[in-house]
Design a protein around this motif. Structure first.
Motif, PDB file in Angstrom:
ATOM      1  N   PHE A 151      85.290  37.277  68.488  1.00  0.00           N
ATOM      2  CA  PHE A 151      84.392  37.164  67.648  1.00  0.00           C
ATOM      3  C   PHE A 151      84.677  36.052  66.429  1.00  0.00           C
ATOM      4  O   PHE A 151      85.758  35.833  65.850  1.00  0.00           O
ATOM      5  CB  PHE A 151      83.863  38.284  66.762  1.00  0.00           C
ATOM      6  N   SER A 152      83.385  35.366  65.978  1.00  0.00           N
ATOM      7  CA  SER A 152      83.891  34.488  64.918  1.00  0.00           C
ATOM      8  C   SER A 152      83.705  35.310  63.579  1.00  0.00           C
ATOM      9  O   SER A 152      83.403  36.433  63.514  1.00  0.00           O
ATOM     10  CB  SER A 152      82.440  33.420  64.772  1.00  0.00           C
ATOM     11  N   GLY A 153      84.035  34.569  62.552  1.00  0.00           N
ATOM     12  CA  GLY A 153      84.340  35.180  61.227  1.00  0.00           C
ATOM     13  C   GLY A 153      82.938  36.012  60.766  1.00  0.00           C
ATOM     14  O   GLY A 153      82.935  37.049  60.332  1.00  0.00           O
ATOM     15  N   GLY A 154      81.784  35.214  60.821  1.00  0.00           N
ATOM     16  CA  GLY A 154      80.480  35.978  60.718  1.00  0.00           C
ATOM     17  C   GLY A 154      80.312  37.292  61.295  1.00  0.00           C
ATOM     18  O   GLY A 154      79.923  38.362  60.881  1.00  0.00           O
ATOM     19  N   GLN A 155      80.465  37.238  62.652  1.00  0.00           N
ATOM     20  CA  GLN A 155      80.382  38.233  63.414  1.00  0.00           C
ATOM     21  C   GLN A 155      81.311  39.186  63.032  1.00  0.00           C
ATOM     22  O   GLN A 155      80.889  40.572  63.287  1.00  0.00           O
ATOM     23  CB  GLN A 155      80.685  37.738  65.048  1.00  0.00           C
ATOM     24  N   ILE A 178      81.539  37.678  51.360  1.00  0.00           N
ATOM     25  CA  ILE A 178      81.386  36.326  52.149  1.00  0.00           C
ATOM     26  C   ILE A 178      82.187  35.311  51.916  1.00  0.00           C
ATOM     27  O   ILE A 178      82.093  34.023  52.260  1.00  0.00           O
ATOM     28  CB  ILE A 178      79.757  36.047  51.739  1.00  0.00           C
ATOM     29  N   SER A 179      83.365  35.596  50.920  1.00  0.00           N
ATOM     30  CA  SER A 179      84.013  34.435  50.554  1.00  0.00           C
ATOM     31  C   SER A 179      85.048  33.865  51.405  1.00  0.00           C
ATOM     32  O   SER A 179      85.504  32.695  51.351  1.00  0.00           O
ATOM     33  CB  SER A 179      84.926  34.803  49.054  1.00  0.00           C
ATOM     34  N   SER A 184      77.252  28.090  55.532  1.00  0.00           N
ATOM     35  CA  SER A 184      76.067  28.483  56.330  1.00  0.00           C
ATOM     36  C   SER A 184      76.091  29.896  56.808  1.00  0.00           C
ATOM     37  O   SER A 184      75.072  30.632  56.931  1.00  0.00           O
ATOM     38  CB  SER A 184      76.244  27.478  57.660  1.00  0.00           C
ATOM     39  N   VAL A 185      77.364  30.506  57.053  1.00  0.00           N
ATOM     40  CA  VAL A 185      77.323  32.157  57.451  1.00  0.00           C
ATOM     41  C   VAL A 185      77.249  32.870  56.308  1.00  0.00           C
ATOM     42  O   VAL A 185      76.566  33.916  56.366  1.00  0.00           O
ATOM     43  CB  VAL A 185      78.624  32.063  58.275  1.00  0.00           C
TER      44      VAL A 185
END
Ligand code: SF4
Length: 319
Positions: A151-155, A178-179, A184-185
């Motif tokens: 998965f991506s960081g946001g996922q 979120i840091s 955008s994510v």
């Protein structure tokens, strides 16, 4: 927003004995209430004690002094049974979605684990609950059998959020959630947290090092510096009328998305480095970096004072 106080932090201190007779005063007497349904932002530079405060509130660290009351119960004086109940109601979302998920577990196992520990569901119910949580955070059931590295960081942060929601908590401490993500994510995760707050009537303590995104999610914000709270007020008030010189400096560092204003705006540059919490400055802990420092600032600790209703500041300019 109801006005019921869910969490009350009262003159909380968390010191660490680091040997050779030295003490690191990571948190040195902070006080604030969090009202049910609100988002309270806790902001300050790295090393200011905000994450230690979060962990002490959760009970992961013992307190050195002061109190943390959750629904009027002292978190550090709870019986084992009360503590189990508390840990169900209170969850944490961590900064680093890469490090906080077990790389050898599937997403299903990661999200199901807290529910299995608390023996909440039978096998089929557990499956449905995991799928439901995945959908709640914008993922789907096809993701359940994959591993975090896929998965991506946001996922991955969404997976961390789904796990935090598994026990149906009332209160979530989000420690720099979120840091580690792209800008955008970051916005997507903040929107997700806001949606979940409405849907599930959650209360958040949102810990962050920069004020830009905190503004959009927080109802009220407390600014920390070197283990102390220096200012606390509503998000709007803090941005419109910051009183403490440290808050003013933090706000002046936020870029403005208008090139004309951005070019002409005045930045307040903080002098020097954050002093060591092992040997903090006398009087006002911010005095070594403050452009307004006066002789009294080295002699006397400023009084924490309500300057106008709900707007607190600790600074001799207002004492
Ligand atoms: Fe600056 Fe003094 Fe206020 Fe501290 S008390 S922030 S040193 S003016």
């Amino acid at each position: 927003m109801t006005e019921k106080v869910l969490l009350s932090v009262q003159d909380l201190k968390r010191h660490f004995d680091i040997g050779h007779g030295q003490t690191l005063k990571a948190v040195d007497g902070i006080s604030f209430d969090i009202v049910k349904g609100e988002t309270f932002g806790l902001v300050g530079e790295s090393g200011c004690g905000k994450s230690t405060a979060g962990r002490t509130i959760l009970g992961l660290y013992n307190r050195t002094d002061g109190k943390v009351l959750f629904e009027d119960k002292d978190v550090h004086e709870m019986s084992d049974k009360e503590r189990t109940g508390y840990l169900k109601k209170m969850q944490m979302i961590f900064q680093d979605p890469y490090a906080s998920l077990n790389p050898r577990s599937t997403v299903f196992e990661i999200i199901a684990e807290p529910m299995e520990i608390h023996k909440l569901y039978k096998k089929e119910e557990l499956k449905s609950r995991v799928y439901e949580l995945l959908e709640d955070v914008g993922l789907n059931r096809d993701h359940a059998n994959r591993y975090p590295h896929e998965f991506s960081g946001g996922q991955r942060q969404r997976i961390g959020i789904a796990r935090a929601l598994a026990l149906d908590p009332e209160f979530i401490i989000a420690d720099e959630p979120i840091s580690a993500l792209d800008v955008s994510v970051q916005a997507q995760v903040v929107k997700l947290l806001q949606r979940l707050q409405k849907e599930k009537n959650l209360t958040y303590l949102f810990i962050a090092h920069d004020l830009s995104m905190v503004k959009y999610i927080s109802d009220r914000i407390g600014v920390m510096y070197l283990g102390h709270m220096v200012e606390l007020t509503t998000s709007n008030q803090l941005y419109e009328d910051p009183l403490h010189p440290y808050t003013q400096a933090l706000l002046s560092a936020i870029p403005i998305p208008d090139p004309d204003i951005e070019e002409s705006r005045e930045r307040i540059l903080l002098q020097g480095e954050l002093p060591s919490p092992i040997n903090p400055p006398s009087g006002c802990v911010f005095r070594t970096r403050c452009a307004h420092a006066m002789s009294i600032c080295a002699e006397k600790k400023p009084v924490w004072k309500e300057q106008e209703p709900g707007h607190f500041v600790g600074c001799h300019l207002y004492n």
